[in-house]
Design an enzyme around this catalytic site. Structure first.
Site, short mmCIF file in Angstrom:
data_model
loop_
_atom_site.label_atom_id
_atom_site.label_comp_id
_atom_site.label_asym_id
_atom_site.label_seq_id
_atom_site.Cartn_x
_atom_site.Cartn_y
_atom_site.Cartn_z
CG HIS A 132 -2.31 0.58 0.86
ND1 HIS A 132 -2.48 1.70 0.07
CD2 HIS A 132 -3.56 0.17 1.18
CE1 HIS A 132 -3.76 1.97 -0.05
NE2 HIS A 132 -4.44 1.05 0.60
CE1 TYR B 58 -8.13 6.70 7.86
CE2 TYR B 58 -9.13 5.30 6.18
CZ TYR B 58 -8.14 6.20 6.56
OH TYR B 58 -7.17 6.58 5.67
CB SER C 93 -10.06 5.30 2.57
OG SER C 93 -10.59 4.26 1.80
CB THR D 196 -6.74 8.43 1.00
OG1 THR D 196 -5.73 8.31 2.01
CG2 THR D 196 -6.58 7.34 -0.03
#
Length: 639
Positions: free
Chosen positions: A353, A467, A469, A480
């Site tokens: 990532h 959360y 994104s 993001t």
């Protein structure tokens, strides 16, 4: 012969398509990611804190926030803005965000890597492991070549496709200079997206280093890395001139690898890429000192990693486990991505990532799926070329000393224990989807997020840090932003549905849902426009630490830590190419929620560790969705 451009001598297309608008045409003129106003950030931050705190806690946090806003926060903000103005070629979040990922010492697998699995090929006989591996590999190479030649269609978000997604528009816009092209697209309600991450899809890996890893790319390498049974193989997929090998030759080499009956290595190297990054950095140094420099270079620089698994997929849960982590021996988690294909032709991507976000990987998957299903390079009738694969394919041999063997054994034990503790569960809700929600004028994403809040409230009787994104790829070097789905509105709505149903009429409940939908819609728009608060506060904190300033009190607030301990971490995507996607929880007492709102159903999968019950959470999500849909349809619901 101009017309033959893009075809190798074998006649197989070398490109996916030829965009008349150059791939990077809009890149220069993309708008810059805004640094929000400090007072907006503080207001948004306090709005997100409100549902998580009691009155006393909130008062304390509010006081710290306003103190920060008037004092050190203001100074840091002004420095951040000044620094941003001097770096117009990038965004204020780029440096800090790469750093955040690359300095993290946790293993990448389960903590950062995510997966997206492909839908099966609509023609069932094409879901054979060898055929699909060949076709997807060819399509992936076509994608790479198309991108590098500047012939890949630019990534554009069309709000009004009839006007902007047309040949006429493309023919005009290609003549508008790059410095102005964004404005031309904007005029027809089209938003070009940042493509600066795409080059890292290929020939790239994350190298473990002490304290901070490095991203490495070597675009000159021409070989593919193939993993099977924990063994590493390489063969060239491009010739000297950069032309792709004939698909029948790629098929022959993959067939050779699939029929190789070498035993699995006693000490599979793949496990090392699942280790703590500092541990792995030291072991890697040992590998290099032990005469493995050349083989590691081959692994790191390979076009990508193709992982061929020797078993079929049993069900969706097994699919998720396979794509999210697999057995640890047949993956190289540091590669920008692993293309995984199992015995029954089920395919998926596991990606690292730090180099990029879901947007780039998703575009790659969409193109590879479309190309490999609509224009497959080989068919079930195709014969592999009669080439000497034993010469073309090289099996990599690693020299291991006792310390390395011990390192691999320890890595395997740790990996197995972590995976053992991980639960993956999923549901499909067929009581409705996007169509019905739009008809009722509520946001589909808002409803899914409300269900996650309501479910957690039902299960644990509290509202926790959440959360979601949101891509900021509409800006130059955007990454993001966080949407904070837990709000005073979702809390109020959850309380009404879970605790006080009898007190509310169906109409009142509908109003509460609409309220949540409006607020969530606003948060989503703000985040997509770079107007969240999370990245801004992160940037200010990063600046303070990099200047050696004592960490402001604001950041030492327990409430700040709690808000950033995301118990519910969520991410969504819907695509014709993707069956499902998922990731691990970001904290040990959290849920990782991957979800998709389709036209008439909603899919949801949840990852968790033993401190949380993911199966029960999903049952609560199901009940919440059922209740919300019934209320929207005007039905009275029982508790």
């Amino acid at each position: 012969a101009g017309w033959r451009r893009g075809y190798s001598s074998a006649g197989a297309a070398e490109y996916l398509h030829r965009s008349i608008v150059p791939t990077m045409h809009y890149q220069k003129s993309l708008p810059r990611l805004p640094v929000p106003k400090l007072e907006d950030t503080i207001t948004r931050y306090l709005n997100a804190q409100k549902p998580l705190l009691n009155d006393d806690q909130f008062r304390k946090t509010e006081e710290l926030a306003h103190h920060f806003e008037k004092g050190i926060g203001r100074e840091l903000h002004e420095q951040l803005v000044a620094q941003d103005n001097q770096n117009k070629h990038t965004s204020y979040i780029t440096g800090p965000w790469f750093d955040m990922y690359l300095k993290a010492r946790e293993p990448v697998v389960l903590n950062f890597n995510a997966f997206m699995s492909f839908n099966p090929d609509p023609k069932s006989e094409y879901n054979d492991q060898l055929i699909r591996a060949t076709n997807m590999t060819v399509s992936a190479i076509r994608f790479m070549k198309t991108f590098r030649a500047g012939l890949l269609e630019p990534e554009v978000f069309h709000l009004n496709p009839e006007k902007s997604d047309t040949e006429v528009f493309k023919k005009i816009i290609r003549f508008v200079p790059s410095s102005l092209s964004w404005f031309g697209a904007y005029m027809v309600n089209a938003y070009p997206l940042d493509m600066s991450q795409y080059f890292r899809l290929f020939n790239s890996t994350r190298l473990p280093k002490l304290n901070r890893d490095e991203l490495y790319t070597d675009e000159k390498a021409k070989h593919l890395l193939v993993l099977r049974n924990g063994n590493f193989y390489i063969f060239d997929v491009l010739d000297r001139d950069g032309n792709m090998l004939k698909p029948s030759e790629i098929q022959a080499h993959l067939k050779y690898i699939l029929s190789d009956n070498s035993p699995a290595p006693a000490f599979p190297l793949g496990y090392l890429s699942s280790e703590n990054r500092d541990t792995w950095a030291l072991l890697r140094k040992n590998l290099l000192d032990n005469g493995n420099e050349e083989v590691l270079q081959k692994v790191d620089s390979a076009v990508f990693c193709l992982s061929l698994d020797d078993f079929p997929i049993k069900d969706f849960v097994h699919l998720s486990h396979t794509m999210l982590h697999g057995d640890g021996a047949n993956r190289w988690y540091d590669k920008s991505f692993n293309l995984i294909i199992t015995k029954d032709g089920t395919a998926g991507i596991n990606f690292e990532h730090s180099w990029g976000d879901g947007v780039a990987v998703l575009r790659f998957q969409n193109e590879v799926f479309k190309d490999s299903t609509k224009a497959p390079a080989i068919s079930p009738q195709s014969q592999p070329a009669s080439v000497d694969s034993s010469r073309a394919v090289q099996k990599l041999d690693f020299k291991l000393n006792d310390a390395l063997k011990e390192g691999i054994t320890k890595a395997k034990q740790k990996f197995d224990a972590t995976v053992e503790a991980l639960s993956l569960n999923m549901i499909q809700f067929h009581g409705g989807g996007k169509d019905l929600l739009k008809q009722k004028k509520v946001s589909p994403d808002a409803v899914a997020q409300l269900a996650f809040q309501m479910a957690f409230f039902r299960q644990y009787n509290q509202t926790v840090a959440t959360y979601e994104s949101c891509s900021t790829a509409a800006f130059k070097h955007g990454r993001t932003e966080t949407i904070r789905p837990a709000s005073i509105h979702t809390k109020k709505c959850s309380e009404a549905f879970v605790r006080e149903l009898s007190k509310h009429s169906t109409e009142e409940l509908q109003k509460l849902i609409v309220e949540c939908s409006k607020y969530h819609g606003r948060l989503t728009k703000e985040a997509a426009m770079g107007q969240g608060f999370d990245r801004h506060l992160f940037g200010l904190r990063y600046l303070a630490l990099s200047k050696g300033i004592a960490l402001p009190e604001f950041y030492q607030d327990q409430a700040y830590a709690r808000l950033n301990h995301n118990i519910i971490s969520t991410s969504t995507l819907v695509s014709p190419a993707v069956q499902l996607g998922g990731f691990g929880p970001v904290v040990s007492d959290g849920f990782g929620v991957g979800y998709q709102v389709h036209d008439d159903w909603i899919g949801c999968n949840v990852s968790s560790y033993p401190t949380r019950n993911g199966k029960e959470y999903l049952q609560c999500i199901y009940k919440s969705l059922e209740d919300i849909f019934n209320v929207l349809k005007g039905k009275k619901i029982g508790s």
